[in-house]
Design a protein around this motif. Structure first.
Motif, PDB file in Angstrom:
ATOM      1  N   LEU B  57       1.300  -1.319   0.086  1.00 15.05           N
ATOM      2  CA  LEU B  57       0.191  -0.175  -0.033  1.00 15.05           C
ATOM      3  C   LEU B  57       1.259   1.637  -0.205  1.00 15.05           C
ATOM      4  O   LEU B  57       0.324   1.578  -0.490  1.00 15.05           O
ATOM      5  CB  LEU B  57      -0.463   0.502   1.676  1.00 15.05           C
ATOM      6  N   LEU B  58       2.028   0.818   0.694  1.00 10.45           N
ATOM      7  CA  LEU B  58       3.451   1.799   0.721  1.00 10.45           C
ATOM      8  C   LEU B  58       4.004   2.423  -0.940  1.00 10.45           C
ATOM      9  O   LEU B  58       4.113   3.901  -0.753  1.00 10.45           O
ATOM     10  CB  LEU B  58       3.548   1.980   2.041  1.00 10.45           C
ATOM     11  N   ARG B  59       4.462   1.643  -0.901  1.00 16.62           N
ATOM     12  CA  ARG B  59       5.332   1.859  -2.150  1.00 16.62           C
ATOM     13  C   ARG B  59       5.013   2.491  -3.020  1.00 16.62           C
ATOM     14  O   ARG B  59       5.812   3.891  -3.542  1.00 16.62           O
ATOM     15  CB  ARG B  59       5.658  -0.071  -2.895  1.00 16.62           C
ATOM     16  N   THR B  86      -3.177   0.410  -7.502  1.00 17.69           N
ATOM     17  CA  THR B  86      -2.647   0.712  -6.301  1.00 17.69           C
ATOM     18  C   THR B  86      -2.725  -1.084  -4.851  1.00 17.69           C
ATOM     19  O   THR B  86      -2.478  -1.866  -4.934  1.00 17.69           O
ATOM     20  CB  THR B  86      -2.170   1.339  -5.672  1.00 17.69           C
ATOM     21  N   LEU B  87      -4.429  -0.788  -4.893  1.00 14.27           N
ATOM     22  CA  LEU B  87      -5.396  -1.526  -4.304  1.00 14.27           C
ATOM     23  C   LEU B  87      -4.775  -3.401  -4.783  1.00 14.27           C
ATOM     24  O   LEU B  87      -4.959  -4.137  -4.388  1.00 14.27           O
ATOM     25  CB  LEU B  87      -6.706  -1.507  -4.040  1.00 14.27           C
ATOM     26  N   ALA B  88      -4.977  -2.937  -6.696  1.00  7.97           N
ATOM     27  CA  ALA B  88      -4.876  -4.697  -7.098  1.00  7.97           C
ATOM     28  C   ALA B  88      -3.307  -4.957  -7.115  1.00  7.97           C
ATOM     29  O   ALA B  88      -2.755  -6.033  -6.940  1.00  7.97           O
ATOM     30  CB  ALA B  88      -5.074  -4.754  -8.347  1.00  7.97           C
ATOM     31  N   ALA B 194      -1.374   5.613   9.076  1.00 12.12           N
ATOM     32  CA  ALA B 194      -2.478   6.517   8.566  1.00 12.12           C
ATOM     33  C   ALA B 194      -1.630   7.402   7.228  1.00 12.12           C
ATOM     34  O   ALA B 194      -1.691   8.323   6.843  1.00 12.12           O
ATOM     35  CB  ALA B 194      -1.823   7.525   9.549  1.00 12.12           C
ATOM     36  N   THR B 195       0.032   6.737   7.287  1.00 12.01           N
ATOM     37  CA  THR B 195       0.544   7.531   5.767  1.00 12.01           C
ATOM     38  C   THR B 195      -0.419   6.884   4.263  1.00 12.01           C
ATOM     39  O   THR B 195       0.047   7.757   3.408  1.00 12.01           O
ATOM     40  CB  THR B 195       2.332   6.785   5.867  1.00 12.01           C
ATOM     41  N   ALA B 196      -0.163   5.788   4.840  1.00  8.32           N
ATOM     42  CA  ALA B 196      -0.511   4.712   3.351  1.00  8.32           C
ATOM     43  C   ALA B 196      -2.117   5.644   2.645  1.00  8.32           C
ATOM     44  O   ALA B 196      -2.489   5.993   1.843  1.00  8.32           O
ATOM     45  CB  ALA B 196      -1.105   3.442   3.307  1.00  8.32           C
ATOM     46  N   TRP B 197      -3.591   5.588   4.435  1.00  7.73           N
ATOM     47  CA  TRP B 197      -4.585   5.852   3.700  1.00  7.73           C
ATOM     48  C   TRP B 197      -5.031   7.434   3.300  1.00  7.73           C
ATOM     49  O   TRP B 197      -5.575   7.599   2.553  1.00  7.73           O
ATOM     50  CB  TRP B 197      -5.613   5.241   5.036  1.00  7.73           C
ATOM     51  N   GLN B 198      -3.606   7.922   4.076  1.00 16.10           N
ATOM     52  CA  GLN B 198      -4.293   9.420   3.673  1.00 16.10           C
ATOM     53  C   GLN B 198      -3.602   9.909   1.944  1.00 16.10           C
ATOM     54  O   GLN B 198      -4.018  11.026   1.525  1.00 16.10           O
ATOM     55  CB  GLN B 198      -2.823   9.890   4.460  1.00 16.10           C
ATOM     56  N   ALA B 199      -2.696   9.295   2.030  1.00 18.21           N
ATOM     57  CA  ALA B 199      -1.787   9.302   0.086  1.00 18.21           C
ATOM     58  C   ALA B 199      -2.978   8.270  -0.879  1.00 18.21           C
ATOM     59  O   ALA B 199      -3.321   8.817  -1.921  1.00 18.21           O
ATOM     60  CB  ALA B 199      -1.021   8.693   0.213  1.00 18.21           C
TER      61      ALA B 199
END
Lengths: 476, 476
Positions: B57-59, B86-88, B194-199
């Motif tokens: 999720l973050l990359r 990204t989710l896929a 927080a980092t992942a979902w905010q982005a």
């Protein structure tokens, strides 16, 4: 020489590149006085014409390649690299080839600077001639350190000097991408500049005399870089012995056997030679143009007041090794000035031990090649009992997260008697920062048995360490 | 129980996460037979609900952030991250939460697998109940290894269980970004999510009970991550003690004193607890729900046939440390089965020595926080003579090439008596792969005097090592 001045220092340093700067800095910190002599820019090749500008030329391409390798992210990369902005960013690292900030640093460090061409004039003496022909005679109470570095070699090719070829300096400082760039030489400079300029708009042809790129690295490195350069559009040719060069109008034409290669510029990157031709080596009984023969304290054989540090001694032609040698040599100079015994014992603070068996280097191609210590071939030649352990980096979770379809290889050379690492090579995108772990393992002679306890954080690419250990344990 | 089977193995492993898989693999390689018992997916939390999906999720966000930080490259990033892609991509790493490939691996490794809920049933016995209520009684000739891991804790907040809160599992496997995401807890899960979902499109509010994020890291880490999260638009609140939760329609409402926080989902990430509640610990005289008390060979105190490995012993709740413990415990099990003496001596092949003083971890926030060993606070509490050395990573040439305006910090804790590193923390973009060098230095107890010979390749970010050494040498 219209007028002559005389000055005496503890240490006179010939050449104010990063090596010379470090020698001067450390001896001054050790309580000695020092002067730097420089005919060009303070900061030297690395700052202005090598490491910094070359990596600045490559970074934009690298990060875009990385972004395009991640599904989800690649959809955001809909434009092209702004070449003018990349060149401007490169210029920001070289400060537009202005050395004021480095001069400020020198002054702040309590080091004197004399601009001009310095030449040895017998024992402990250096004469500097400035642009107006004025001379300054510098006398060294303690030591003279020759840190004049190296220059790109020109091969004996008929007409080559007359076609105004690029050296590494021109390749890193060019103001625009030539439409067609010929490169002679497949070492790290040739490979990095092929990577950089092909991505910035040139059609690059890389001509290698031998049968592989990066011939001093593990063979997997040259193979990977060849494949990547070709995939990027570079025309890579092996076994090409260029015998003649000429200009036809603005076009450069290289002849090799029956073949002709045409381009707008030609970069000659076939290796380097000692920059010691015109520095008065003859006045102290040494051969001009040769690398300075030094021991592990960087002291010149038979001349206890003279040190040869960095590229000028030919031990390892790398900025970071020059700086390392500078720290060790300066420590030896300071210790000897205090009457201390300095014997160059392995891994002591006054010996450049890592030069021989633990030198790290990174080739900033795509893929990168990061290596330290001995290759398998080095170990074989040295007659060391060893086994080679290899593992594909792409099989590591951290690599598959880093890039879709990640391809890379790690090669470790293990001493089978002492069970320590002799050398490690990482080949792949983004491996540059993996190297220092290997450098510490090699330099620290950390036993394999202990390395099992150095757990790589999951899921980083460093997990390759665990795979290498498992491969070692399970045999070949 | 409609029917009962009985089987006997050398080793019965309760839990087929990465820890259990590694215990089974190593004992089988050591010549013992082994069976894995698993009630959910083979591969466990890390593969499906933690490390892998969270990093996936973050990359994309990470690499785009890096590209946008390089002038020349940033001009190419004219689009936005494709969140669906990204989710896929995340789903591709979890294989759509299908464990067939892991099951194939288990079979290929010569390990048996029994699906169902396993419970200890007295000494050396495990009873597994499958979904249909059928039972299998497994007897261990040599050892039972409990590798059941840990679960996210729910704090005693009124109504919280009823609002259907997310745990780490739901946060890493969500099919879309909630419009507003509340996060309870500022440890590494809270900060990463927080980092992942905010982005990825959520408006995140992060509520931390204490006064800083990442409270177990060097304080500079929490400060840097707080600043970055806020710059990314996350609403970070400190000193928030949530006392009640409720749903109003689809909305979640959290109450803390006079304040209310509203969102569409709430992630509870306040820490983890032993997953040992319902595994029959009472049948062998242990307390259900507690972490298993083990020695450095991971053997349970007073029960020589029982091992507690990975999160279930509470020593270090990290995938890579669970796998490390698995290797060490399995080696101890194999050695003891051969009648060998195993004493858990420090750094031996049968002891998990690194757990105590050399555990690495990476928080994949932006900036990343990569640390190993003791923080300054740890060293203080342990009463160790030490000095803290700090240096801004952005001052290193490699970092300035990596990103325009690079900001980061390195903190090293040096043992002033033994002159070795006790711990190192790197805070900054792209520092994850810098960590393993520090891990090897800490685990290898490489003296500072020797580290001077481990030369960082120029210009990599690893040059921070030289700056840390210089800062150490020059005093504070």
């Amino acid at each position: 020489m219209s007028s002559a001045r005389e000055r005496t220092y503890d240490v006179v340093v010939l050449g104010a590149g990063s090596t010379g700067e470090n020698v001067a800095d450390v001896v001054v910190k050790g309580g000695l006085s020092a002067v730097l002599v420089e005919s060009e820019l303070v900061g030297g090749e690395c700052s202005y014409w090598a490491c910094m500008p070359s990596k600045a030329l490559l970074r934009g391409t690298e990060v875009l390649t990385e972004a395009r390798a991640v599904d989800g992210a690649k959809q955001a990369v809909t434009g092209e690299q702004d070449v003018a902005a990349t060149l401007a960013r490169r210029d920001s690292f070289t400060h537009g080839w202005d050395d004021s900030s480095q001069v400020d640093w020198v002054q702040g460090a309590g080091i004197d600077l004399v601009r001009g061409t310095g030449r040895l004039a017998g024992e402990r003496a250096v004469v500097v001639t400035d642009a107006d022909g004025n001379g300054t005679r510098l006398t060294a109470r303690v030591a003279v350190a020759v840190c004049t570095g190296s220059v790109g070699k020109l091969p004996p090719v008929d007409g080559l000097a007359d076609v105004d070829p690029w050296g590494p300096r021109e390749a890193t400082s060019a103001k625009e991408a030539p439409a067609r760039l010929l490169i002679l030489g497949g070492g790290y400079v040739g490979c990095e500049m092929a990577t950089a300029w092909q991505a910035l708009g040139s059609q690059v042809t890389l001509l290698q005399r031998g049968d592989r790129l990066l011939p001093r690295s593990e063979p997997q490195a040259g193979e990977a870089v060849t494949e990547a350069l070709r995939a990027a559009g570079v025309d890579v040719r092996f076994g090409v012995g260029v015998t003649a060069a000429r200009r036809e109008g603005t076009e450069v034409v290289l002849t090799a056997g029956d073949e002709e290669y045409r381009g707008d510029e030609v970069l000659v990157a076939i290796g380097r030679a000692a920059r010691t031709t015109d520095i008065g080596l003859d006045t102290v009984g040494l051969e001009p143009g040769e690398y300075l023969p030094v021991d592990d304290t960087l002291q010149v054989d038979g001349l206890p007041w003279l040190y040869g540090v960095g590229d000028a001694n030919g031990r390892q032609l790398l900025t970071h090794m020059g700086k390392y040698q500078a720290r060790q040599a300066a420590a030896a100079i300071v210790a000897r000035s205090r009457g201390e015994q300095v014997d160059g014992a392995a891994w002591s603070p006054t010996a450049a031990t890592a030069d021989a068996t633990a030198t790290p280097s990174v080739v900033f191609t795509m893929p990168q090649v990061a290596s330290v210590g001995r290759t398998a071939a080095d170990a074989r030649e040295a007659g060391l009992p060893h086994r080679v352990v290899e593992y594909p980096i792409g099989s590591v979770a951290g690599a598959s997260l880093f890039a879709d379809g990640y391809t890379g290889t790690a090669v470790a050379v293990v001493d089978t008697e002492r069970e320590v690492l002799l050398g490690v090579t990482f080949i792949g995108p983004g491996v540059a920062e993996l190297l220092h772990a290997a450098t510490i393992a090699v330099v620290g002679e950390v036993p394999i048995a202990r390395l099992w306890h150095a757990v790589p954080a999951y899921p980083t690419m460093s997990e390759i360490w665990l795979r290498l250990l498992e491969t070692w344990r399970d045999g070949d």
